[in-house]
Design an enzyme around this catalytic site. Structure first.
Site, PDB file in Angstrom:
ATOM      1  N   ASP A  36       0.858  -1.078  -0.002  1.00  0.00           N
ATOM      2  CA  ASP A  36      -0.097  -0.001   0.064  1.00  0.00           C
ATOM      3  C   ASP A  36       0.996   1.025  -0.084  1.00  0.00           C
ATOM      4  O   ASP A  36       2.192   1.257  -0.129  1.00  0.00           O
ATOM      5  CB  ASP A  36      -1.013   0.013   1.459  1.00  0.00           C
ATOM      6  CG  ASP A  36      -2.237   0.626   0.997  1.00  0.00           C
ATOM      7  OD1 ASP A  36      -2.408   1.769   0.137  1.00  0.00           O
ATOM      8  OD2 ASP A  36      -3.444   0.319   1.608  1.00  0.00           O
ATOM      9  N   ASP A  62      -5.829   3.259  -6.610  1.00  0.00           N
ATOM     10  CA  ASP A  62      -6.730   3.329  -5.558  1.00  0.00           C
ATOM     11  C   ASP A  62      -7.149   4.931  -5.663  1.00  0.00           C
ATOM     12  O   ASP A  62      -6.557   5.504  -6.404  1.00  0.00           O
ATOM     13  CB  ASP A  62      -6.040   3.134  -4.143  1.00  0.00           C
ATOM     14  CG  ASP A  62      -7.041   3.037  -2.929  1.00  0.00           C
ATOM     15  OD1 ASP A  62      -8.173   3.167  -3.176  1.00  0.00           O
ATOM     16  OD2 ASP A  62      -6.727   2.851  -2.030  1.00  0.00           O
ATOM     17  N   ASP A  90     -13.515   0.303   0.926  1.00  0.00           N
ATOM     18  CA  ASP A  90     -13.068   0.191   2.367  1.00  0.00           C
ATOM     19  C   ASP A  90     -14.338  -0.136   3.088  1.00  0.00           C
ATOM     20  O   ASP A  90     -14.972   0.570   3.995  1.00  0.00           O
ATOM     21  CB  ASP A  90     -12.487   1.471   2.697  1.00  0.00           C
ATOM     22  CG  ASP A  90     -11.498   2.093   2.359  1.00  0.00           C
ATOM     23  OD1 ASP A  90     -10.822   1.193   1.321  1.00  0.00           O
ATOM     24  OD2 ASP A  90     -11.129   3.305   1.985  1.00  0.00           O
TER      25      ASP A  90
END
Lengths: 769, 549
Positions: A256, A369, A444
């Protein structure tokens, strides 16, 4: 279907702001000369309403240079009581009527801790709705990328089953009807009606408009291990080693945002990830891969190459005053490249070249993202609608932004290999057609049972509108799951198309072996079940790529005339042949699965127990149970030699699971190629039809003009619902015959043919006598 | 050792899908003495060789059933337990034995056979995958021996140090125990002393108290007298004020001009009411006025001050300072001083402003005002003062003795805690006590104070973060002293309280070697110390023994 039957066709034409024409600075003028107001009012032929030319939302203002634009049209669907689609919403598969609340909203947003069973907008938008009744399936594709609202009403929505029966008995029933109204903030009315009449027809009709699911690399159908964040190279190495130590397969480990140098994408943290190639090589040595995140917000930093190039080429989205639009995101102040520009996308794609993206290697793939786009300090955490993409306002193209980001990234991964390798790109934001560029996840979510449950209708809804490669964060992103929830989530995720565990930075670690040996074993078992079915998953994606059919399907798609299936969303089909009813409730001792098909049978894949179709079946469950059934009449290829990654299983032999229907026939397919290149487009693959009838099981070439050499062979054939033969003979293409040993389990009617041994790509026939 | 000099024959195996191939092996039955070739199927450890007899039916090791021997390693799984395929990947639960001559033998899961990844250092797991594996066993064995040797040396030296630590700890504990005995004696003395001084104090305090009370009583009486006189003076003034016609009598009509006296405050002050105030008569002379004075004095507003009502109402504020100081009555002299100071106008105003938003005037302050008017309590007379001084000295002596006793108690508590603290089986970890060890990283300085706390301080400014205070020994059951757990540190945003696990490993020096944060707010610290070193194996038994070549 009829259009505008309620007369809701409407549009607000684009306006020129008159006062603006008369005076370039009308506001100043007004301030300076209040006596002039009468004159100004005279100039306005239309009544100016508040908000026509400017709106404010919290502290944000939206200048509306074209005035209050909008378009709308209504669709009436006689006979229809079930409508589906228009993702992304955290809601039931069957869409609800919206009479008593907000319409379903389509506006790509980075939503913090989204609410369930709610028509609120989420990360992606596909303006496609399917309408279904027992005789026909149709679809509406409202091609508009602006903020869109969909209102649904129905003349039967309020009626109870008893009320409907009463209507029926009295014969006085009006035809059930669903009415839908689409409204978009800007743009034109550009609608495609898909007439069906079958669900499959609608899928192929829609696929002809927006394309089919990209054919992913085989390995990307394996298990993905992700976390925000794996701290450093050592951490990556030890997690990788943990999978080997606990004998759990995985294919991709993910990094990430913290892996970058100060949230500058395409870079690596110089301390924590000092030698990325070394790390990637270590992963490659295990035949595994990595995904690193590349988000579209670019840090405004004159020492950052990517930023400097985008700025100097003028590729950033502009604000309404013509300067580069700047917003606040992970890196702090950030610019947003204008991905709607083809030249910008081409440049972006070139950044993935191995010599541009330093530290990258061929086993590094990409995750996009925050591409709604997310702007922390923007209205609703996204971009101002009056930002400019060339001549277009952001308001006109908002829902397309994420689509283009993924498109450019996928193109980059293709180009870096010279057009040879298939890309893998995961995106959070999407639009109609995003299926062409990779996978999508449901954003999420949270470590809660309801979030596990909602993952099924969320991915089913995406599948119905072309996006098959869908998954939810296994374990839940926010919060920390109980062990039971984590185990159940692995069991569910193992049977959903995109299978990735992910966790928030602030949650405790949750690699599969951190919950005691028993739970490690449960998770291992779920992941291994996934890997045994890789040949079947791969085949489903091959078919989805060709036909546009969803991989993960609602039952009604295969049983369109069975109203009992129309609203089911706690179970689903993978392809036609596997029915999955995962356990998504805490502490339960059993689940009730609906097995469809009046004349069909279903086999429990774990016990081989046979069940009749068209019944609600109560299945007692333990913590290790994943209720899965194979349809009688199908043949499913598996690879039972589960290894540490799917690449390691490439040459392994197949086991064929032949589940006989009451007519004692079965059919299936086997597809094999190299698993990662576009060579399948050059006919380099094996595609065979396997069919069982009259006690003969044969493998026939479905693509005689295709060529591919496989080392894999047929290890065993398991025939469910069989009777005991006296002998079994294998006949190969060259006419040779040989005896096959077999075992017969009379209690379950399972016949296992031992090691027939023929090559998977060859013609052969097995005779039961 | 001659282990490494024994030639190893590499085997090239031609695979057949139907038939197994026995793997000829070299084996040293007794190291360096004689080599005997033992045949056994691929992947079978020597210890299980006897179950795989060529030509005879093979019985699955779980006893479930028997199969012809040619189905052993034929790349098809016949036994539930995987025992028929020790050398292939056919069974999902099988295991493969690598001899790894020159290194350690190992079992790997069958799924790692021919998967293209070299797992056994002798390359035997990749006999048919095309993977180009190098035999690295000698190298690894060499490295392992080196590192084992190094570790053994460290362990040896560490163990010597540990013995010293144990001795020191023993001495330390003896010292502490001895000290504890001493301190306990001191404590006893102190206790006696405290008791004696308590008696002295109480004896001195009794007369002090009485003298003070006397003094106070006298002062109260005097104040009452002053109040009474004042009241009388006011009564006389009021009488004169009321007596408008100066006839020596206050009449009902004269009273009526003072509407504030209306008993029911109903805005109508009637004659009857006025009469009632005058005790039922129409007029009163000075004597009779005295009898009804109590009916009037609370409400009466002086004619002289009526116009300047504000100053009348302010006095409560004027005395706010003295009033509050009056609360500390044991320092009357301060009051005197305060009063002697002339407060200027501005101070007064400030006080007034304060009062405006602080507290409204209260009856209490009104009373204080009276006190103030009546002056302050006069200083104690010499006799009383002498008694007070004597009592104070007794108190100070007592307090000092008590403080000393408390200190000794603390000392005892600490000693007892340290003596009974779990410093390991031989108290070898006692030397950590009240020590701190630091590790500096690029961003932070980590500080481990064993049995106390762990903290983190940014190198370039910023406050310290508590990563946990001493919790417990937290190693696995068989080695509980190999880990320490520090808990309940500073809370994390949206997360748990910080905690730290300290892993102890054998080393010559006591030093923090690394820190990491494997999970958010859960820290891991590596810490070496001789105290954790185990007894090194004696010279005779080598650290490793080879099962096979």
């Amino acid at each position: 279907m009829s259009l505008n039957s309620r007369g809701l066709l409407a549009f607000e034409h684009l306006r020129m702001r008159k006062d603006t024409q008369a005076d370039p600075e009308p506001e100043k003028k007004e301030e300076a000369d209040p006596d002039n107001q009468a004159e100004t009012a005279k100039e306005e032929e239309e009544k100016v309403e508040e908000g026509m030319w400017e709106e404010t939302f919290k502290s944000h203002s939206d200048g509306k240079p074209n005035g209050p634009s909008s378009v709308s049209l209504d669709f009436s669907l006689p006979g229809v009581e079930h409508v589906y689609g228009i993702p992304e919403h955290a809601d039931t598969l069957r869409l609800k009527t919206t009479d008593n609340g907000d319409p379903y909203r389509l506006y790509n947003l980075d939503v913090f801790q989204y609410e369930l069973y709610n028509p609120m907008a989420l990360y992606g938008a596909v303006p496609v709705m399917l309408a279904h009744h027992a005789q026909r399936t149709t679809g509406v594709f409202w091609l508009n990328a602006a903020e869109t609202w969909v209102d649904i009403s129905s003349n039967t929505a309020g009626k109870t089953v008893f009320g409907k029966m009463l209507d029926y008995v009295q014969g006085s029933s009006e035809t059930p009807q669903t009415d839908v109204r689409w409204i978009s903030e800007s743009g034109i009315i550009d609608v495609f009606i898909m007439l069906g009449p079958t669900p499959k027809d609608v899928f192929s009709q829609y696929a002809s408009l927006t394309g089919t699911q990209s054919f992913p690399p085989l390995t990307s159908l394996g298990y993905h291990q992700c976390r925000w964040n794996y701290n450093d190279q050592e951490d990556v190495q030890s997690v990788d080693a943990g999978f080997d130590e606990h004998d759990i397969p995985y294919d991709f480990i993910w990094l990430d945002i913290e892996h970058t140098d100060g949230k500058r994408y395409f870079t690596w943290d110089p301390h924590k990830f000092a030698t990325p190639k070394e790390m990637l090589q270590g992963i490659m040595d295990k035949k595994r891969k990595m995904v690193a995140i590349v988000d579209p917000h670019i840090k405004v930093d004159s020492n950052y190459k990517i930023h400097n190039e985008i700025r100097s080429r003028g590729f950033y989205i502009k604000n309404k005053d013509g300067g580069d639009y700047e917003g606040w995101c992970w890196p702090g102040s950030a610019g947003y490249p204008d991905f709607t520009r083809a030249d910008m996308r081409a440049w972006w794609a070139s950044m993935f070249a191995y010599d541009q993206y330093e530290g990258s290697m061929e086993n590094l793939y990409t995750w996009n993202d925050m591409n709604e786009p997310s702007v922390f300090n923007g209205p609703e955490v996204t971009m101002h609608k009056d930002a400019m993409h060339g001549d277009w306002e952001h308001r006109d193209v908002h829902n397309l932004y994420g689509f283009y980001v993924q498109m450019a990234t996928a193109e980059g991964l293709i180009q870096r290999s010279g057009g040879v390798e298939r890309p893998f790109v995961l995106t959070r934001a999407f639009f109609a057609g995003s299926q062409r560029y990779g996978a999508v996840w449901t954003g999420d979510n949270a470590a809660e049972w309801d979030h596990l449950k909602i993952s099924i209708p969320m991915c089913l809804s995406l599948g119905l509108v072309g996006i098959s490669f869908c998954g939810a964060d296994v374990g839940g992103f926010f919060k920390s799951p109980s062990t039971e929830l984590l185990v159940r989530w692995y069991q569910t995720g193992a049977y959903q198309p995109f299978f990735r565990a992910h966790a928030h930075l602030d949650t405790p670690r949750r690699e599969p072996w951190l919950f005691g040996p028993e739970n490690t074993a449960l998770i291992r078992d779920a992941v291994r079940q996934r890997y045994t079915l890789m040949p079947y998953w791969y085949l489903q994606f091959y078919q989805a790529h060709h036909t546009g059919q969803p991989v993960m399907r609602p039952l009604w798609v295969e049983y369109p005339q069975d109203p009992a299936t129309f609203a089911l969303d706690d179970e689903f089909l993978i392809g036609r042949d596997l029915l999955v009813h995962p356990v998504t409730e805490e502490g339960v001792r059993g689940v009730t699965a609906y097995l469809p098909g009046k004349d069909e049978v279903w086999f429990d894949v774990h016990t081989f127990q046979k069940h009749n179709g068209a019944q609600n079946l109560y299945i007692p469950v333990t913590i290790s149970s994943i209720p899965v059934f194979q349809r009688g009449g199908s043949i499913i290829p598996r690879k039972l030699r589960v290894r540490r990654s799917s690449s390691c299983m490439e040459h392994d032999p197949y086991s064929l699971y032949v589940a006989l229907n009451p007519q004692r026939t079965a059919e299936g397919e086997l597809y094999i190629d190299d698993g990662h290149t576009f060579n399948y487009e050059k006919k380099e693959f094996v595609h065979r039809r396997l069919s069982f009838a009259n006690n003969l099981l044969s493998s026939v070439d479905l693509a005689p003009d295709a060529q591919f050499t496989t080392h894999s062979w047929i290890e065993r054939i398991i025939i469910l619902g069989a009777s005991k033969p006296s002998k079994v003979t294998l006949k190969t293409a060259d006419g040779q015959e040989s005896h096959i040993d077999f075992e017969f389990d009379a209690s379950m009617s399972v016949l296992t043919l031992r090691k027939p041994g023929m090559n998977s790509g060859a013609d052969w026939t097995v005779m039961l006598q | 050792m001659s282990l490494n000099s024994v030639p190893v024959r590499s085997c090239t195996i031609k695979m057949s899908s139907r038939f197994h191939q026995l793997l000829p092996m070299l084996l040293l039955l007794s190291v360096g003495v004689s080599a005997v070739e033992v045949q056994r199927p691929r992947g079978v450890p020597l210890s299980k060789r006897q179950f795989y007899e060529e030509g005879k039916p093979f019985t699955c090791l779980d006893g479930s059933h028997s199969i012809p021997f040619d189905r052993v390693n034929d790349d098809y799984c016949d036994c539930q337990d995987g025992s028929d395929e020790p050398g292939t990947a056919a069974c999902p639960n099988g295991s493969f034995h690598c001899t790894n001559a020159g290194f350690r033998p190992a079992f790997i899961p069958s799924s790692r056979i021919n998967d293209g990844i070299c797992d056994c250092c002798d390359t035997t797991d990749e006999y048919n995958s095309g993977a180009a594996c190098q035999n690295t066993c000698r190298e690894m064995g060499h490295k392992e021996r080196e590192s084992l040797q190094k570790m053994a040396e460290i362990a040896k030296e560490g163990f010597v140090l540990k013995q010293q630590l144990i001795q020191e700890a023993k001495r330390g504990i003896e010292d502490k125990k001895a000290k504890l005995v001493d301190v306990q004696v001191v404590k006893k003395d102190l206790e006696e002393k405290v008791e004696a001084l308590r008696t002295v104090k109480e004896t001195a305090e009794q007369p002090e108290k009485e003298a003070k009370e006397r003094h106070l009583k006298a002062w109260e009486d005097q104040k009452a007298l002053i109040r009474m006189e004042k009241d009388k003076a006011r009564m006389a003034v009021v009488f004169l004020e009321l007596d408008d016609d100066a006839d020596g009598l206050v009449s009902v009509s004269e009273l009526l001009s003072h509407s504030e006296l209306d008993p029911d405050s109903d805005a109508s002050f009637t004659e009857a009411e006025a009469q009632g105030l005058l005790g039922g008569v129409d007029k009163v002379d000075t004597e009779a006025f005295e009898a009804v004075w109590n009916n009037l004095k609370e409400k009466y507003v002086s004619e002289a001050t009526e116009d300047t009502a504000a100053p009348v109402e302010t006095p409560p504020e004027e005395v706010r300072e003295p009033a509050s100081d009056n609360e500390s009555e044991q320092y009357p002299e301060d009051d005197v001083q305060e009063d002697e100071e002339e407060e200027d106008e501005e101070d007064e105003d400030d006080d007034q402003d304060d009062a405006d938003y602080k507290t409204p005037p209260t009856p209490a302050t009104q009373e204080k005002k009276d006190d103030d008017d009546e002056g302050t309590m006069p200083p104690y007379d010499q006799e009383t003062q002498n008694l007070i001084d004597a009592a104070q000295k007794a108190r100070d002596d007592f307090d000092e003795a008590e403080r000393a006793l408390r200190e000794v108690d603390d000392q005892i508590t600490n000693l007892e805690k340290e003596i009974s603290f779990d410093f390991g089986p031989n108290a070898e970890f006692a030397y950590f006590y009240s020590q701190c060890y630091e590790l500096s990283t690029s961003e932070y300085i980590y500080r481990l104070c064993p049995f106390n706390r762990v903290s983190q301080k940014p190198k370039y400014g910023g406050s310290e973060t508590n990563l946990g205070t001493w919790g417990k020994w937290a190693g696995p059951e068989e080695n509980v002293y190999s880990m320490m757990k520090y808990e309940h540190g500073t809370g994390c945003w949206q997360g748990p309280n910080r905690s730290t696990t300290v892993k102890l490993t054998c080393g010559k020096e006591t030093v923090v070697t690394s820190t990491s944060e494997p999970s958010r707010c859960e820290y891991l610290m590596e810490f070496t110390s001789p105290a954790i070193c185990g007894e090194p194996p004696s010279r005779d038994s080598e650290p490793r023994d080879h099962e096979e070549l």
